[in-house]
Design a protein around this motif. Structure first.
Motif, short mmCIF file in Angstrom:
data_model
loop_
_atom_site.label_atom_id
_atom_site.label_comp_id
_atom_site.label_asym_id
_atom_site.label_seq_id
_atom_site.Cartn_x
_atom_site.Cartn_y
_atom_site.Cartn_z
N GLU A 1 -3.64 -7.55 4.23
CA GLU A 1 -2.82 -6.87 5.23
C GLU A 1 -1.37 -6.75 4.78
O GLU A 1 -0.71 -5.73 5.02
CB GLU A 1 -2.88 -7.62 6.55
N LEU A 2 -0.87 -7.77 4.11
CA LEU A 2 0.53 -7.79 3.72
C LEU A 2 0.81 -6.97 2.46
O LEU A 2 1.95 -6.57 2.24
CB LEU A 2 0.98 -9.24 3.48
N ALA A 3 -0.17 -6.77 1.62
CA ALA A 3 0.07 -6.10 0.34
C ALA A 3 -0.92 -4.97 0.11
O ALA A 3 -1.40 -4.75 -0.99
CB ALA A 3 0.00 -7.11 -0.80
N ARG A 4 -1.22 -4.21 1.17
CA ARG A 4 -2.24 -3.19 1.06
C ARG A 4 -1.84 -2.05 0.12
O ARG A 4 -2.69 -1.45 -0.53
CB ARG A 4 -2.56 -2.62 2.45
N ILE A 5 -0.53 -1.77 0.03
CA ILE A 5 -0.12 -0.66 -0.82
C ILE A 5 -0.49 -0.92 -2.27
O ILE A 5 -1.02 -0.07 -2.97
CB ILE A 5 1.40 -0.44 -0.69
N THR A 6 -0.22 -2.15 -2.73
CA THR A 6 -0.54 -2.47 -4.13
C THR A 6 -2.02 -2.72 -4.34
O THR A 6 -2.53 -2.56 -5.45
CB THR A 6 0.25 -3.71 -4.59
N LEU A 7 -2.73 -3.13 -3.31
CA LEU A 7 -4.16 -3.41 -3.45
C LEU A 7 -5.00 -2.14 -3.34
O LEU A 7 -6.14 -2.13 -3.77
CB LEU A 7 -4.60 -4.41 -2.38
N GLY A 8 -4.46 -1.09 -2.71
CA GLY A 8 -5.20 0.16 -2.62
C GLY A 8 -5.90 0.33 -1.30
O GLY A 8 -6.11 -0.61 -0.52
N ALA A 9 -6.31 1.57 -1.04
CA ALA A 9 -6.92 1.91 0.25
C ALA A 9 -8.25 1.20 0.46
O ALA A 9 -8.66 0.95 1.59
CB ALA A 9 -7.12 3.42 0.36
N GLY A 10 -8.94 0.86 -0.62
CA GLY A 10 -10.24 0.20 -0.48
C GLY A 10 -10.16 -1.30 -0.43
O GLY A 10 -11.20 -1.98 -0.52
N ALA A 11 -8.96 -1.85 -0.27
CA ALA A 11 -8.81 -3.30 -0.31
C ALA A 11 -9.57 -3.98 0.81
O ALA A 11 -10.16 -5.05 0.61
CB ALA A 11 -7.33 -3.68 -0.25
N GLY A 12 -9.56 -3.39 2.00
CA GLY A 12 -10.27 -3.99 3.11
C GLY A 12 -11.75 -4.11 2.84
O GLY A 12 -12.38 -5.13 3.16
#
Length: 882
Positions: free
Chosen positions: A173-184
C-alpha cells in the motif's frame, strides 16, 4: 527569510485509551522474557511465562494493528477489535481471571479484527486489503489452535503468517508506484502460498515448515528489490531511518525463512532464532520504522523524528546478533541471556525515546521550504507520487482518519474484483472451519485419545481450570534441589530449572515425556509439566547422571492418583520445548563379531614405535580436543562416544622418566569434561577440574616413574565417561629397557550398548554387565586386521586395563611369557629361566610381557576371563616365516 516557527501541538485523540492495554501487554511480555531466560524480573507470576508469546504478538502487535485498521474504517464497530484484544491481554496477565477467559477474548478479538476488513474491502477493492484480511484470519486461526490446547510451537507458524503478511501488504500500500499495478495480486498470491504451507503443516509439520520457509523467501525475493526503502536509504533524516529499519526487518525475516527452509520444524536454538528473528527482528523493526508516521495519524499526537531513534534501532539489531549468532547458533548460554536483556532494553529505550519526542513536541520548521535533498542520479527523486519509505500516502487506508471515496487504491489492479474477494473469503472460511473442527475434535490432528481410552483428556479439558504451581529447581553436583516436589493432585505444575553447576551440563526429563534442553552452566528453562494427577519420576538425561542419583520425584497429595499422571501441557513453556521422550528399555543392536566391519573401517594403530635417542628430559607438547561423535565399535554397531582427540582410546603419550608433558585440553563437546593423568603427581584441584563446553585448560606434569599409566576423564560419573571412550595410555619406559623387534600396545575397555548411534545404556553400566569388551576400542578388530610378527622375533605387548569394571588376564595362546613387568616391577625376567602364562591386571593397572613365537602361525591373544574374550577381548598375532 524569517526564523523557524514552532508548530502548534494537537491534542491527543481519545483513541489513545486503546493503546494502554497494548502497552501493558508489551511491558508484561518483556517481564516474562526476562523470566524465560532465567533472570530476575520486576514481576514474577505463574501466568506470565505461559502467555508470553500471545501477549507480545496478539496483545501488543495485534491490538496496535487492529487500532490502525479501525481508524482507517472510521466506524464505531471497528473499534471492537482493539478493545477485545486489549481486554484479552489484561485477562491473560491477571492471575485471578481464568486463562480460558483470556483465550476466549483472543478468539473474539481476532474474529472482530478479521471482520473489520470486509467493509474496507467493499470500500476499495484492493488485493492488498484481501491479503490483510487473510492475515487477520491466520491470527484468528492461531488463537483458536491455542485455545484448543495446541502448544505454542504449533501456533507459531500461524502468528508468523499474520505479522509477515500484514506488514507486507501494508508495504504494498505504501509503495505501490514502485511495485507496479499488479503488486496487490502478487502479494495476494504469495499470501496464498503461506496459507497452503500452514495447512500442510497441520498434518505434516516438517513439510509445512519447509514450505513456509520457501513461501517467505519467495515473498522477500519479490518484495525487497521493488521496495522504495532500498533507494531512500541514501537520503537523510527520518526517511533514511525508516529505510534502514525496514531493510533490517527484511534481513531478519530472511534468516528465519532460511532456517525453516533448511531445517524444517525448528527446535531448540533454531526455534528461538526463528521466533525472535520474526517477532523482534522483523516486526519490531517495522514498527520502529513506521512509528513516527502511523501513530500521529492514529492517535493524533505529534511524534516527530529525532536522531535519538537510531539508538533503540541499533540496540535491537545488536541484541539479535548476540542472541542468534552467539547464543542460538553456538550454544553459548551467557550470550543468549545477554541478547535477551539487550532486546528488552531496546524496546524500553524505544518507548522512552518515543515518549520523550512526543513530550518535546514538533521540531521547529522554517517558514520557507528548504531546498530538497539531493538524491543520487541512479535513484528516483522523492515526490508526491513516490512516498518515502514509511510515509503514508493520502489514498492508502493505513492510518486514514476518514473513509475514502475512492473505490480502488492508486495503482491497484481490479483483478477479479468481487470474485477475488469471494475466493479469499472461501479460503479463509474453510481454514477457520477446519481449525475449529480440529479444536473440538482433537482426533482431526491425530493427537486426541481414542474413544474409551484411559488416557487423560489433555490440556483443553482440565488445564484452564487447574491451579498453577511453579517450583524453582536447581541442578548441581549430580543432584536436583529440591529432589522432591509435592503438589496437590490436579495441579498444573511448572518447573523453573536452573543449572547452577559451575561446569557440568544438565537437563530434566520427566517420564510423562516433557523435557528441557541441555542447559549449560548458568542457563535456565521453564518446563510446563501439565496437570499432574499422579506421581511422576524425573531425572537428568545426560548419560550416567540418573544412575548417580540425579533424580527428582513429583509426588501428588490428596485425591485419587491416576496413571498416566499428566493431562497435558500448554502455553509458552512449549515455545521453548526441545523435544520430548521417555526412558524406555534400550533396543540393543544384534552383535555378530564375525561379521565384516563397516565401510571405512581402520584399525586402531597398536604399534608402539621406539623412542628416538635424547640427551636428557624432553618437553612433549600435546593438545587433546574433546569430541562427541558416532563411531563403529564392533562390526555393524555404532555408538555415540566421547573421545580425546577423536579416537577411543585417545592418543598414546610416550616418553621417558624426567620428560615433561604439557597437555592442553580443549572441550569441544556439549557437556563438561576433564582429564586425569595417573602419570603425574600434583594436586588435582585445578589441572583436573571439569571445564564447560568451549573452555580449555593446560595440564603440565613431569614423568617421575616408569610405567604404563592410564589417563581418563575425571568428571562425574567417571564410569560413564570412561565407558564412553574417554581413556588412554601414557607409556613411560623404564631405564635401560632392552630393544625388541616388535612392540604393541593394547588397552582393554568396555561398552554398555545403547541403541544404534546413541549413548551408552546407563542401567547396564550400573549393573556392571558390558555388552562388548574390546582391545583398543573396537571389539575383535585384530581378528579382521591381525598384528604381525616373524617367527623368532622378540615381541613386547604393553597392556593396560582401562575398565571401568572388568579385570583382565592377558594371555597369548601358543606361547609363554619369558618376561613380565607389572605396575613398576619385574615379575619374570628372561635371564631367570622362569615363565608366565598370563598377566593379571585390575582396572587402571598395566604392564608389559615379552615372548618369542617359535614358528609361523596364528597366535590368538585374549583376556582369559573367557566371558570377556567372547564379548570381543580377543585378536590374532599373525606370525610369518620371514
Amino acid at each position: 527569510m524569517s526564523g523557524p516557527v514552532a508548530p502548534r501541538r494537537r491534542p491527543p485523540s481519545w483513541r489513545l485509551g486503546w493503546m494502554l492495554p497494548a502497552g501493558l501487554a508489551l511491558l508484561a511480555g518483556l517481564d516474562a522474557a526476562l523470566l524465560l531466560i532465567g533472570l530476575p524480573a520486576p514481576v514474577t507470576t505463574d501466568r506470565l511465562p505461559v502467555v508470553h508469546g500471545m501477549l507480545l504478538v496478539l496483545g501488543f502487535v495485534g491490538t496496535l494493528i487492529a487500532l490502525e485498521r479501525a481508524t482507517a474504517l472510521a466506524r464505531w464497530y471497528g473499534f471492537l477489535a482493539p478493545a477485545l484484544l486489549g481486554l484479552a491481554a489484561i485477562a491473560l496477565i491477571a492471575d485471578p481471571v481464568p486463562l480460558g477467559a483470556g483465550k476466549a477474548l483472543l478468539i473474539a478479538g481476532t474474529a472482530a479484527f478479521t471482520l473489520v476488513y470486509l467493509p474496507l474491502w467493499r470500500r476499495q477493492h484492493d488485493e492488498a486489503v484481501l491479503t490483510e484480511l487473510l492475515a487477520a484470519g491466520l491470527a484468528c486461526g492461531g488463537a483458536i489452535r491455542w485455545a484448543g490446547g495446541a502448544d505454542f510451537d504449533d501456533v507459531l507458524p500461524w502468528l508468523i503468517g499474520f505479522v509477515v503478511l500484514t506488514i507486507a501488504a501494508e508495504r504494498v500500500e505504501l509503495a505501490r508506484i514502485t511495485l507496479g499495478a499488479g503488486a496487490g495480486v502478487r502479494v495476494l498470491l504469495h499470501a496464498a502460498g503461506v496459507v497452503v504451507a500452514l495447512l500442510v503443516g497441520v498434518v505434516l509439520p516438517q513439510v509445512g515448515a519447509v514450505l513456509l520457509g520457501a513461501a517467505l523467501l519467495a515473498l522477500l525475493l519479490w518484495l525487497i528489490p521493488h521496495d522504495i526503502a532500498r533507494r531512500t536509504l541514501r537520503t537523510r533524516g527520518a526517511t533514511r531511518f525508516m529505510a534502514a529499519a525496514i531493510l533490517c526487518g527484511y534481513g531478519w525475516l530472511a534468516i528465519a525463512a532460511t532456517v525453516l527452509l533448511l531445517g524444517g520444524t525448528p527446535h531448540g536454538g533454531a526455534y528461538d532464532a526463528v521466533a525472535h528473528a520474526v517477532f523482534l527482528g522483523y516486526t519490531i523493526s517495522m514498527i520502529m520504522a513506521h512509528a513516527t508516521t502511523i501513530l500521529p495519524a492514529v492517535l493524533r499526537i505529534d511524534l516527530p523524528y529525532r536522531s535519538a531513534f537510531w539508538v533503540p534501532l541499533g540496540l535491537l539489531q545488536l541484541s539479535l546478533a548476540v542472541r542468534l549468532g552467539l547464543g542460538d547458533a553456538l550454544g553459548w548460554g551467557p550470550a543468549w541471556q545477554l541478547g535477551g536483556v539487550l532486546g528488552v532494553l531496546a524496546l524500553l529505550v524505544f518507548l522512552a525515546t518515543a515518549l520523550g519526542s512526543a513530550l518535546l513536541g514538533p521540531t521547529p520548521t522554517p517558514t520557507r521550504a528548504p531546498r530538497p535533498d539531493r538524491t543520487p542520479r541512479s535513484g528516483p527523486r522523492t515526490s508526491a507520487a513516490v512516498p518515502a519509505a514509511g510515509t503514508v500516502p493520502a489514498t492508502a487506508s493505513l492510518g486514514a482518519s476518514a473513509p475514502s471515496p475512492v473505490p480502488t487504491a492508486v495503482g491497484a489492479s481490479r483483478f477479479g474484483g468481487r470474485r477475488a474477494g469471494a475466493a479469499v473469503g472461501a479460503l479463509l472460511l474453510a481454514t477457520l472451519t477446519v481449525l475449529t473442527v480440529g479444536t473440538v475434535h482433537p482426533l482431526t490432528w491425530g493427537s486426541g485419545p481414542p474413544e474409551g481410552s484411559d488416557t487423560a483428556a489433555g490440556p483443553s479439558a482440565t488445564s484452564e481450570q487447574a491451579p498453577v504451581q511453579t517450583v524453582a529447581v536447581t541442578a548441581e553436583d549430580l543432584r536436583f534441589t529440591p529432589a522432591r516436589i509435592e503438589v496437590p493432585a490436579g495441579t498444573h505444575l511448572v518447573i523453573e530449572l536452573t543449572n547452577t553447576d559451575p561446569a557440568m551440563t544438565h537437563d530434566l526429563v520427566v517420564e510423562s515425556g516433557a523435557r528441557t534442553a541441555r542447559l549449560a552452566p548458568g542457563q535456565s528453562e521453564i518446563l510446563d509439566i501439565g496437570v499432574v494427577t499422579g506421581d511422576l519420576d524425573a531425572w537428568c538425561g545426560i548419560a550416567g547422571h540418573r544412575q548417580q542419583g540425579m533424580v527428582l520425584s513429583i509426588v501428588t497429595t490428596g485425591g485419587p492418583k491416576e496413571d498416566p499422571a499428566v493431562d497435558g501441557a500448554e502455553g509458552a513453556p512449549a515455545e521453548h520445548a526441545h523435544g520430548a521422550g521417555t526412558e524406555s528399555p534400550v533396543e540393543k543392536p544384534t552383535i555378530d563379531l564375525a561379521a565384516d566391519p563397516g565401510a571405512g573401517f581402520t584399525p586402531y594403530d597398536a604399534e608402539l614405535s621406539p623412542l628416538p635417542p635424547s640427551d636428557g628430559p624432553v618437553i612433549r607438547t600435546v593438545t587433546l580436543a574433546v569430541t562427541e561423535q558416532v563411531m563403529e565399535v564392533a562390526p555393524g554397531i555404532t555408538q555415540r562416544l566421547w573421545t580425546f582427540g577423536g579416537t577411543a582410546p585417545g592418543p598414546v603419550l610416550h616418553g621417558r622418566v624426567g620428560d615433561v608433558f604439557e597437555v592442553t585440553l580443549v572441550n569441544d563437546g556439549t557437556i563438561g569434561h576433564s582429564i586425569d593423568f595417573h602419570a603425574g603427581e600434583l594436586a588435582p584441584d585445578e589441572p583436573m577440574r571439569t571445564i564447560a563446553p568451549g573452555e580449555s585448560l593446560t595440564y603440565t606434569f613431569t614423568a617421575e616413574r616408569a610405567g604404563i599409566w592410564m589417563y581418563h576423564c575425571g568428571t562425574a560419573p567417571v564410569s560413564t565417561h570412561v565407558a564412553s571412550g574417554m581413556y588412554g595410555a601414557v607409556v613411560i619406559e623404564p631405564e635401560d629397557l632392552p630393544a625388541v623387534d616388535r612392540s604393541y600396545l593394547l588397552i582393554q575397555g568396555e561398552y554398555y550398548l545403547g541403541a544404534q548411534g546413541q549413548e551408552l545404556d546407563g542401567d547396564a553400566l550400573a549393573a556392571g554387565e558390558p555388552d562388548l569388551v574390546a582391545f583398543n576400542g573396537y571389539a575383535a578388530q585384530y581378528d579382521h586386521a591381525p598384528l604381525r610378527a616373524v617367527a623368532g622375533e622378540r615381541v613386547r605387548f604393553w597392556v593396560l586395563d582401562a575398565g571401568p569394571e572388568r579385570s583382565l588376564s592377558f594371555h597369548v595362546i601358543g606361547t609363554q611369557f619369558d618376561t613380565v613387568w607389572s605396575e613398576g616391577r619385574y615379575l619374570v625376567q628372561t635371564a631367570s629361566g622362569d615363565g608366565s602364562q598370563a598377566l593379571g591386571l585390575l582396572p587402571a593397572q598395566g604392564g608389559f610381557v615379552e615372548m618369542t613365537p617359535p614358528e609361523p602361525g596364528h597366535y590368538p591373544f585374549i583376556s582369559h576371563i573367557l566371558r570377556d574374550a567372547e564379548r570381543g577381548a580377543h585378536g590374532i598375532l599373525e606370525v610369518s616365516a620371514g
